[in-house]
Design an enzyme around this catalytic site. Structure first.
Site, short mmCIF file in Angstrom:
data_model
loop_
_atom_site.label_atom_id
_atom_site.label_comp_id
_atom_site.label_asym_id
_atom_site.label_seq_id
_atom_site.Cartn_x
_atom_site.Cartn_y
_atom_site.Cartn_z
N HIS A 99 0.88 -1.37 0.10
CA HIS A 99 -0.15 -0.08 -0.06
C HIS A 99 0.83 1.33 0.06
O HIS A 99 2.05 1.23 0.31
CB HIS A 99 -1.11 0.13 1.26
CG HIS A 99 -0.61 -0.04 2.57
ND1 HIS A 99 0.15 -1.09 3.11
CD2 HIS A 99 -0.51 1.00 3.57
CE1 HIS A 99 0.50 -0.79 4.28
NE2 HIS A 99 0.09 0.41 4.59
N HIS A 101 1.09 3.92 1.75
CA HIS A 101 1.86 4.54 2.71
C HIS A 101 3.49 4.67 2.81
O HIS A 101 4.02 3.68 2.50
CB HIS A 101 1.14 4.02 4.34
CG HIS A 101 -0.15 4.21 4.62
ND1 HIS A 101 -1.06 3.55 5.20
CD2 HIS A 101 -0.99 5.23 4.01
CE1 HIS A 101 -2.31 3.98 5.41
NE2 HIS A 101 -2.14 5.02 4.81
N ASP A 103 5.70 4.36 4.87
CA ASP A 103 6.48 3.33 5.61
C ASP A 103 6.69 2.00 4.51
O ASP A 103 7.39 0.94 5.05
CB ASP A 103 6.08 3.02 6.73
CG ASP A 103 4.70 2.68 7.04
OD1 ASP A 103 3.74 3.17 6.03
OD2 ASP A 103 4.19 2.01 8.14
N HIS A 104 5.83 1.87 3.51
CA HIS A 104 6.10 0.73 2.79
C HIS A 104 6.31 1.16 0.94
O HIS A 104 6.81 0.43 0.17
CB HIS A 104 4.74 -0.01 2.47
CG HIS A 104 4.11 -0.23 3.90
ND1 HIS A 104 4.66 -1.25 4.67
CD2 HIS A 104 3.24 0.35 4.83
CE1 HIS A 104 4.29 -1.15 5.84
NE2 HIS A 104 3.30 -0.25 5.91
N HIS A 177 -7.69 -0.49 4.94
CA HIS A 177 -6.53 0.42 5.42
C HIS A 177 -6.04 1.57 4.62
O HIS A 177 -5.82 2.61 5.09
CB HIS A 177 -5.47 -0.62 5.90
CG HIS A 177 -4.19 0.27 6.28
ND1 HIS A 177 -4.05 0.56 7.82
CD2 HIS A 177 -2.92 0.40 5.80
CE1 HIS A 177 -2.99 0.92 7.82
NE2 HIS A 177 -2.18 0.97 6.81
N TYR A 209 -9.28 6.74 12.37
CA TYR A 209 -10.00 6.41 11.26
C TYR A 209 -11.63 6.48 11.74
O TYR A 209 -12.00 6.06 12.70
CB TYR A 209 -9.73 5.01 10.78
CG TYR A 209 -8.67 4.93 9.73
CD1 TYR A 209 -7.72 5.90 9.45
CD2 TYR A 209 -8.43 3.73 8.84
CE1 TYR A 209 -6.90 5.83 8.46
CE2 TYR A 209 -7.56 3.64 8.02
CZ TYR A 209 -6.72 4.68 7.70
OH TYR A 209 -5.99 4.46 6.63
N HIS A 243 3.97 -5.48 7.70
CA HIS A 243 4.76 -5.28 8.86
C HIS A 243 5.41 -6.69 9.38
O HIS A 243 4.43 -7.66 9.73
CB HIS A 243 4.14 -4.63 10.02
CG HIS A 243 3.92 -3.30 9.70
ND1 HIS A 243 4.88 -2.36 10.07
CD2 HIS A 243 3.00 -2.33 8.92
CE1 HIS A 243 4.64 -1.01 9.63
NE2 HIS A 243 3.55 -1.30 8.75
#
Ligand SMILES: [Zn+2]
Length: 290
Positions: A99, A101, A103-104, A177, A209, A243
């Site tokens: 996805h 975000h 951090d990915h 997400h 959220y 993660h």
């Protein structure tokens, strides 16, 4: 190499436990980006990410494929890890993502610097946000969540397959997400047996959220509902995710280093994870919609 990994990883896992509440929130820390030595998960499948921000290397005679890049610093580690394993990062032909975000996805641009010919394949909802460097997310707004953009070479539909060499990966668009969150499945040989691998996108409901009557983005609640139905039906023998903490990577990597060749085969763990994640989602939905 493995000894160093366990040493580094043991420390990182304690710190990573702090982040159980959700990913990609403001609570960033170097702890989830601690470098770890790469290791083999299955035939031609390697772990090349950090202590918690995962990245997977798929090797074939037709070239390399990388799924996720972590943060920018992780992306540079991914390139170094590919070299450590004896492969040429310039041979990365395809970049994939769970996805958008940071951090990915922020690390994807770093990998592409070492592999300028690599093409990013991404979902219709998340791809444009990666191409805009993180801009356009309905919830994570501001400079802290932005990163170097990567253009999307191919937009993936739900259920579409990506092939390279002997690899066939199926993209499952499992929104919630993020709207275009993508869970990946593929056959992989582990300890001499063909297994069904699964890289979970994320089912985390980020703190803040909105679900139900008021929604963070239109359709988020229905997207989570549909995704849980999908996840529970997908084959999941080699349980992996975006993660490390999703699938207990720390303990499994230690078991692998100690000689358990099928340490990442964990169908029961995968089922239990989805049951727990769905319970968290339903509790939050009830709480917001009494
Ligand atoms: Zn995320």
């Amino acid at each position: 190499m493995i000894g160093t990994f366990v040493k580094l990883f043991g420390t990182a896992a304690l710190a990573a436990a702090v982040f159980v509440s959700g990913d990609a929130t403001a609570q960033t820390s170097a702890d989830w980006a601690t470098p770890v030595a790469p290791f083999k998960i299955g035939e031609n499948l390697y772990y090349v990410g950090s202590s918690d921000l995962t990245a997977y290397l798929f090797v074939s005679k037709a070239g390399l494929m990388v799924l996720d890049g972590g943060e920018a610093a992780t992306g540079r580690q991914v390139v170094a890890n590919i070299r450590t394993l004896g492969f040429d990062p310039a041979q990365v032909k395809i970049l994939l993502n769970t996805h958008q975000h940071y951090d990915h996805a922020a690390g994807l641009a770093e990998i592409r610097k070492a592999a300028p010919g690599a093409k990013l394949y991404a979902s219709a909802a998340d791809g444009p946000i990666i191409a805009a460097g993180g801009k356009g997310d309905p919830f994570l707004k501001g400079k802290a969540y932005e990163y170097e953009p990567v253009p999307v070479a191919k937009t993936l539909r739900d259920g579409e397959t990506v092939t390279l060499g002997g690899w066939t990966l199926t993209a499952h668009v499992t929104g919630g997400h993020t709207a275009g969150c993508t869970t990946w499945t593929f056959p992989v040989t582990v300890a001499g047996k063909v297994r069904q691998g699964l890289v979970h996108c994320s089912s985390s409901v980020l703190p803040g959220y909105r679900l139900g009557k008021t929604e963070t983005y239109p359709g988020i609640t229905a997207a989570y509902e549909k995704s849980f139905a999908t996840w529970k039906a997908l084959p999941c023998e080699v349980f992996l995710g975006s993660h490390g903490r999703f699938f207990g990577m720390d303990a499994k990597a230690k078991a692998l280093a100690a000689g358990k060749a099928d340490a990442f085969v964990d169908q029961a763990g995968c089922k239990a994870f989805y049951a727990q994640q769905e319970a968290v989602f339903r509790a939050e939905l009830r709480k917001q919609n009494p």
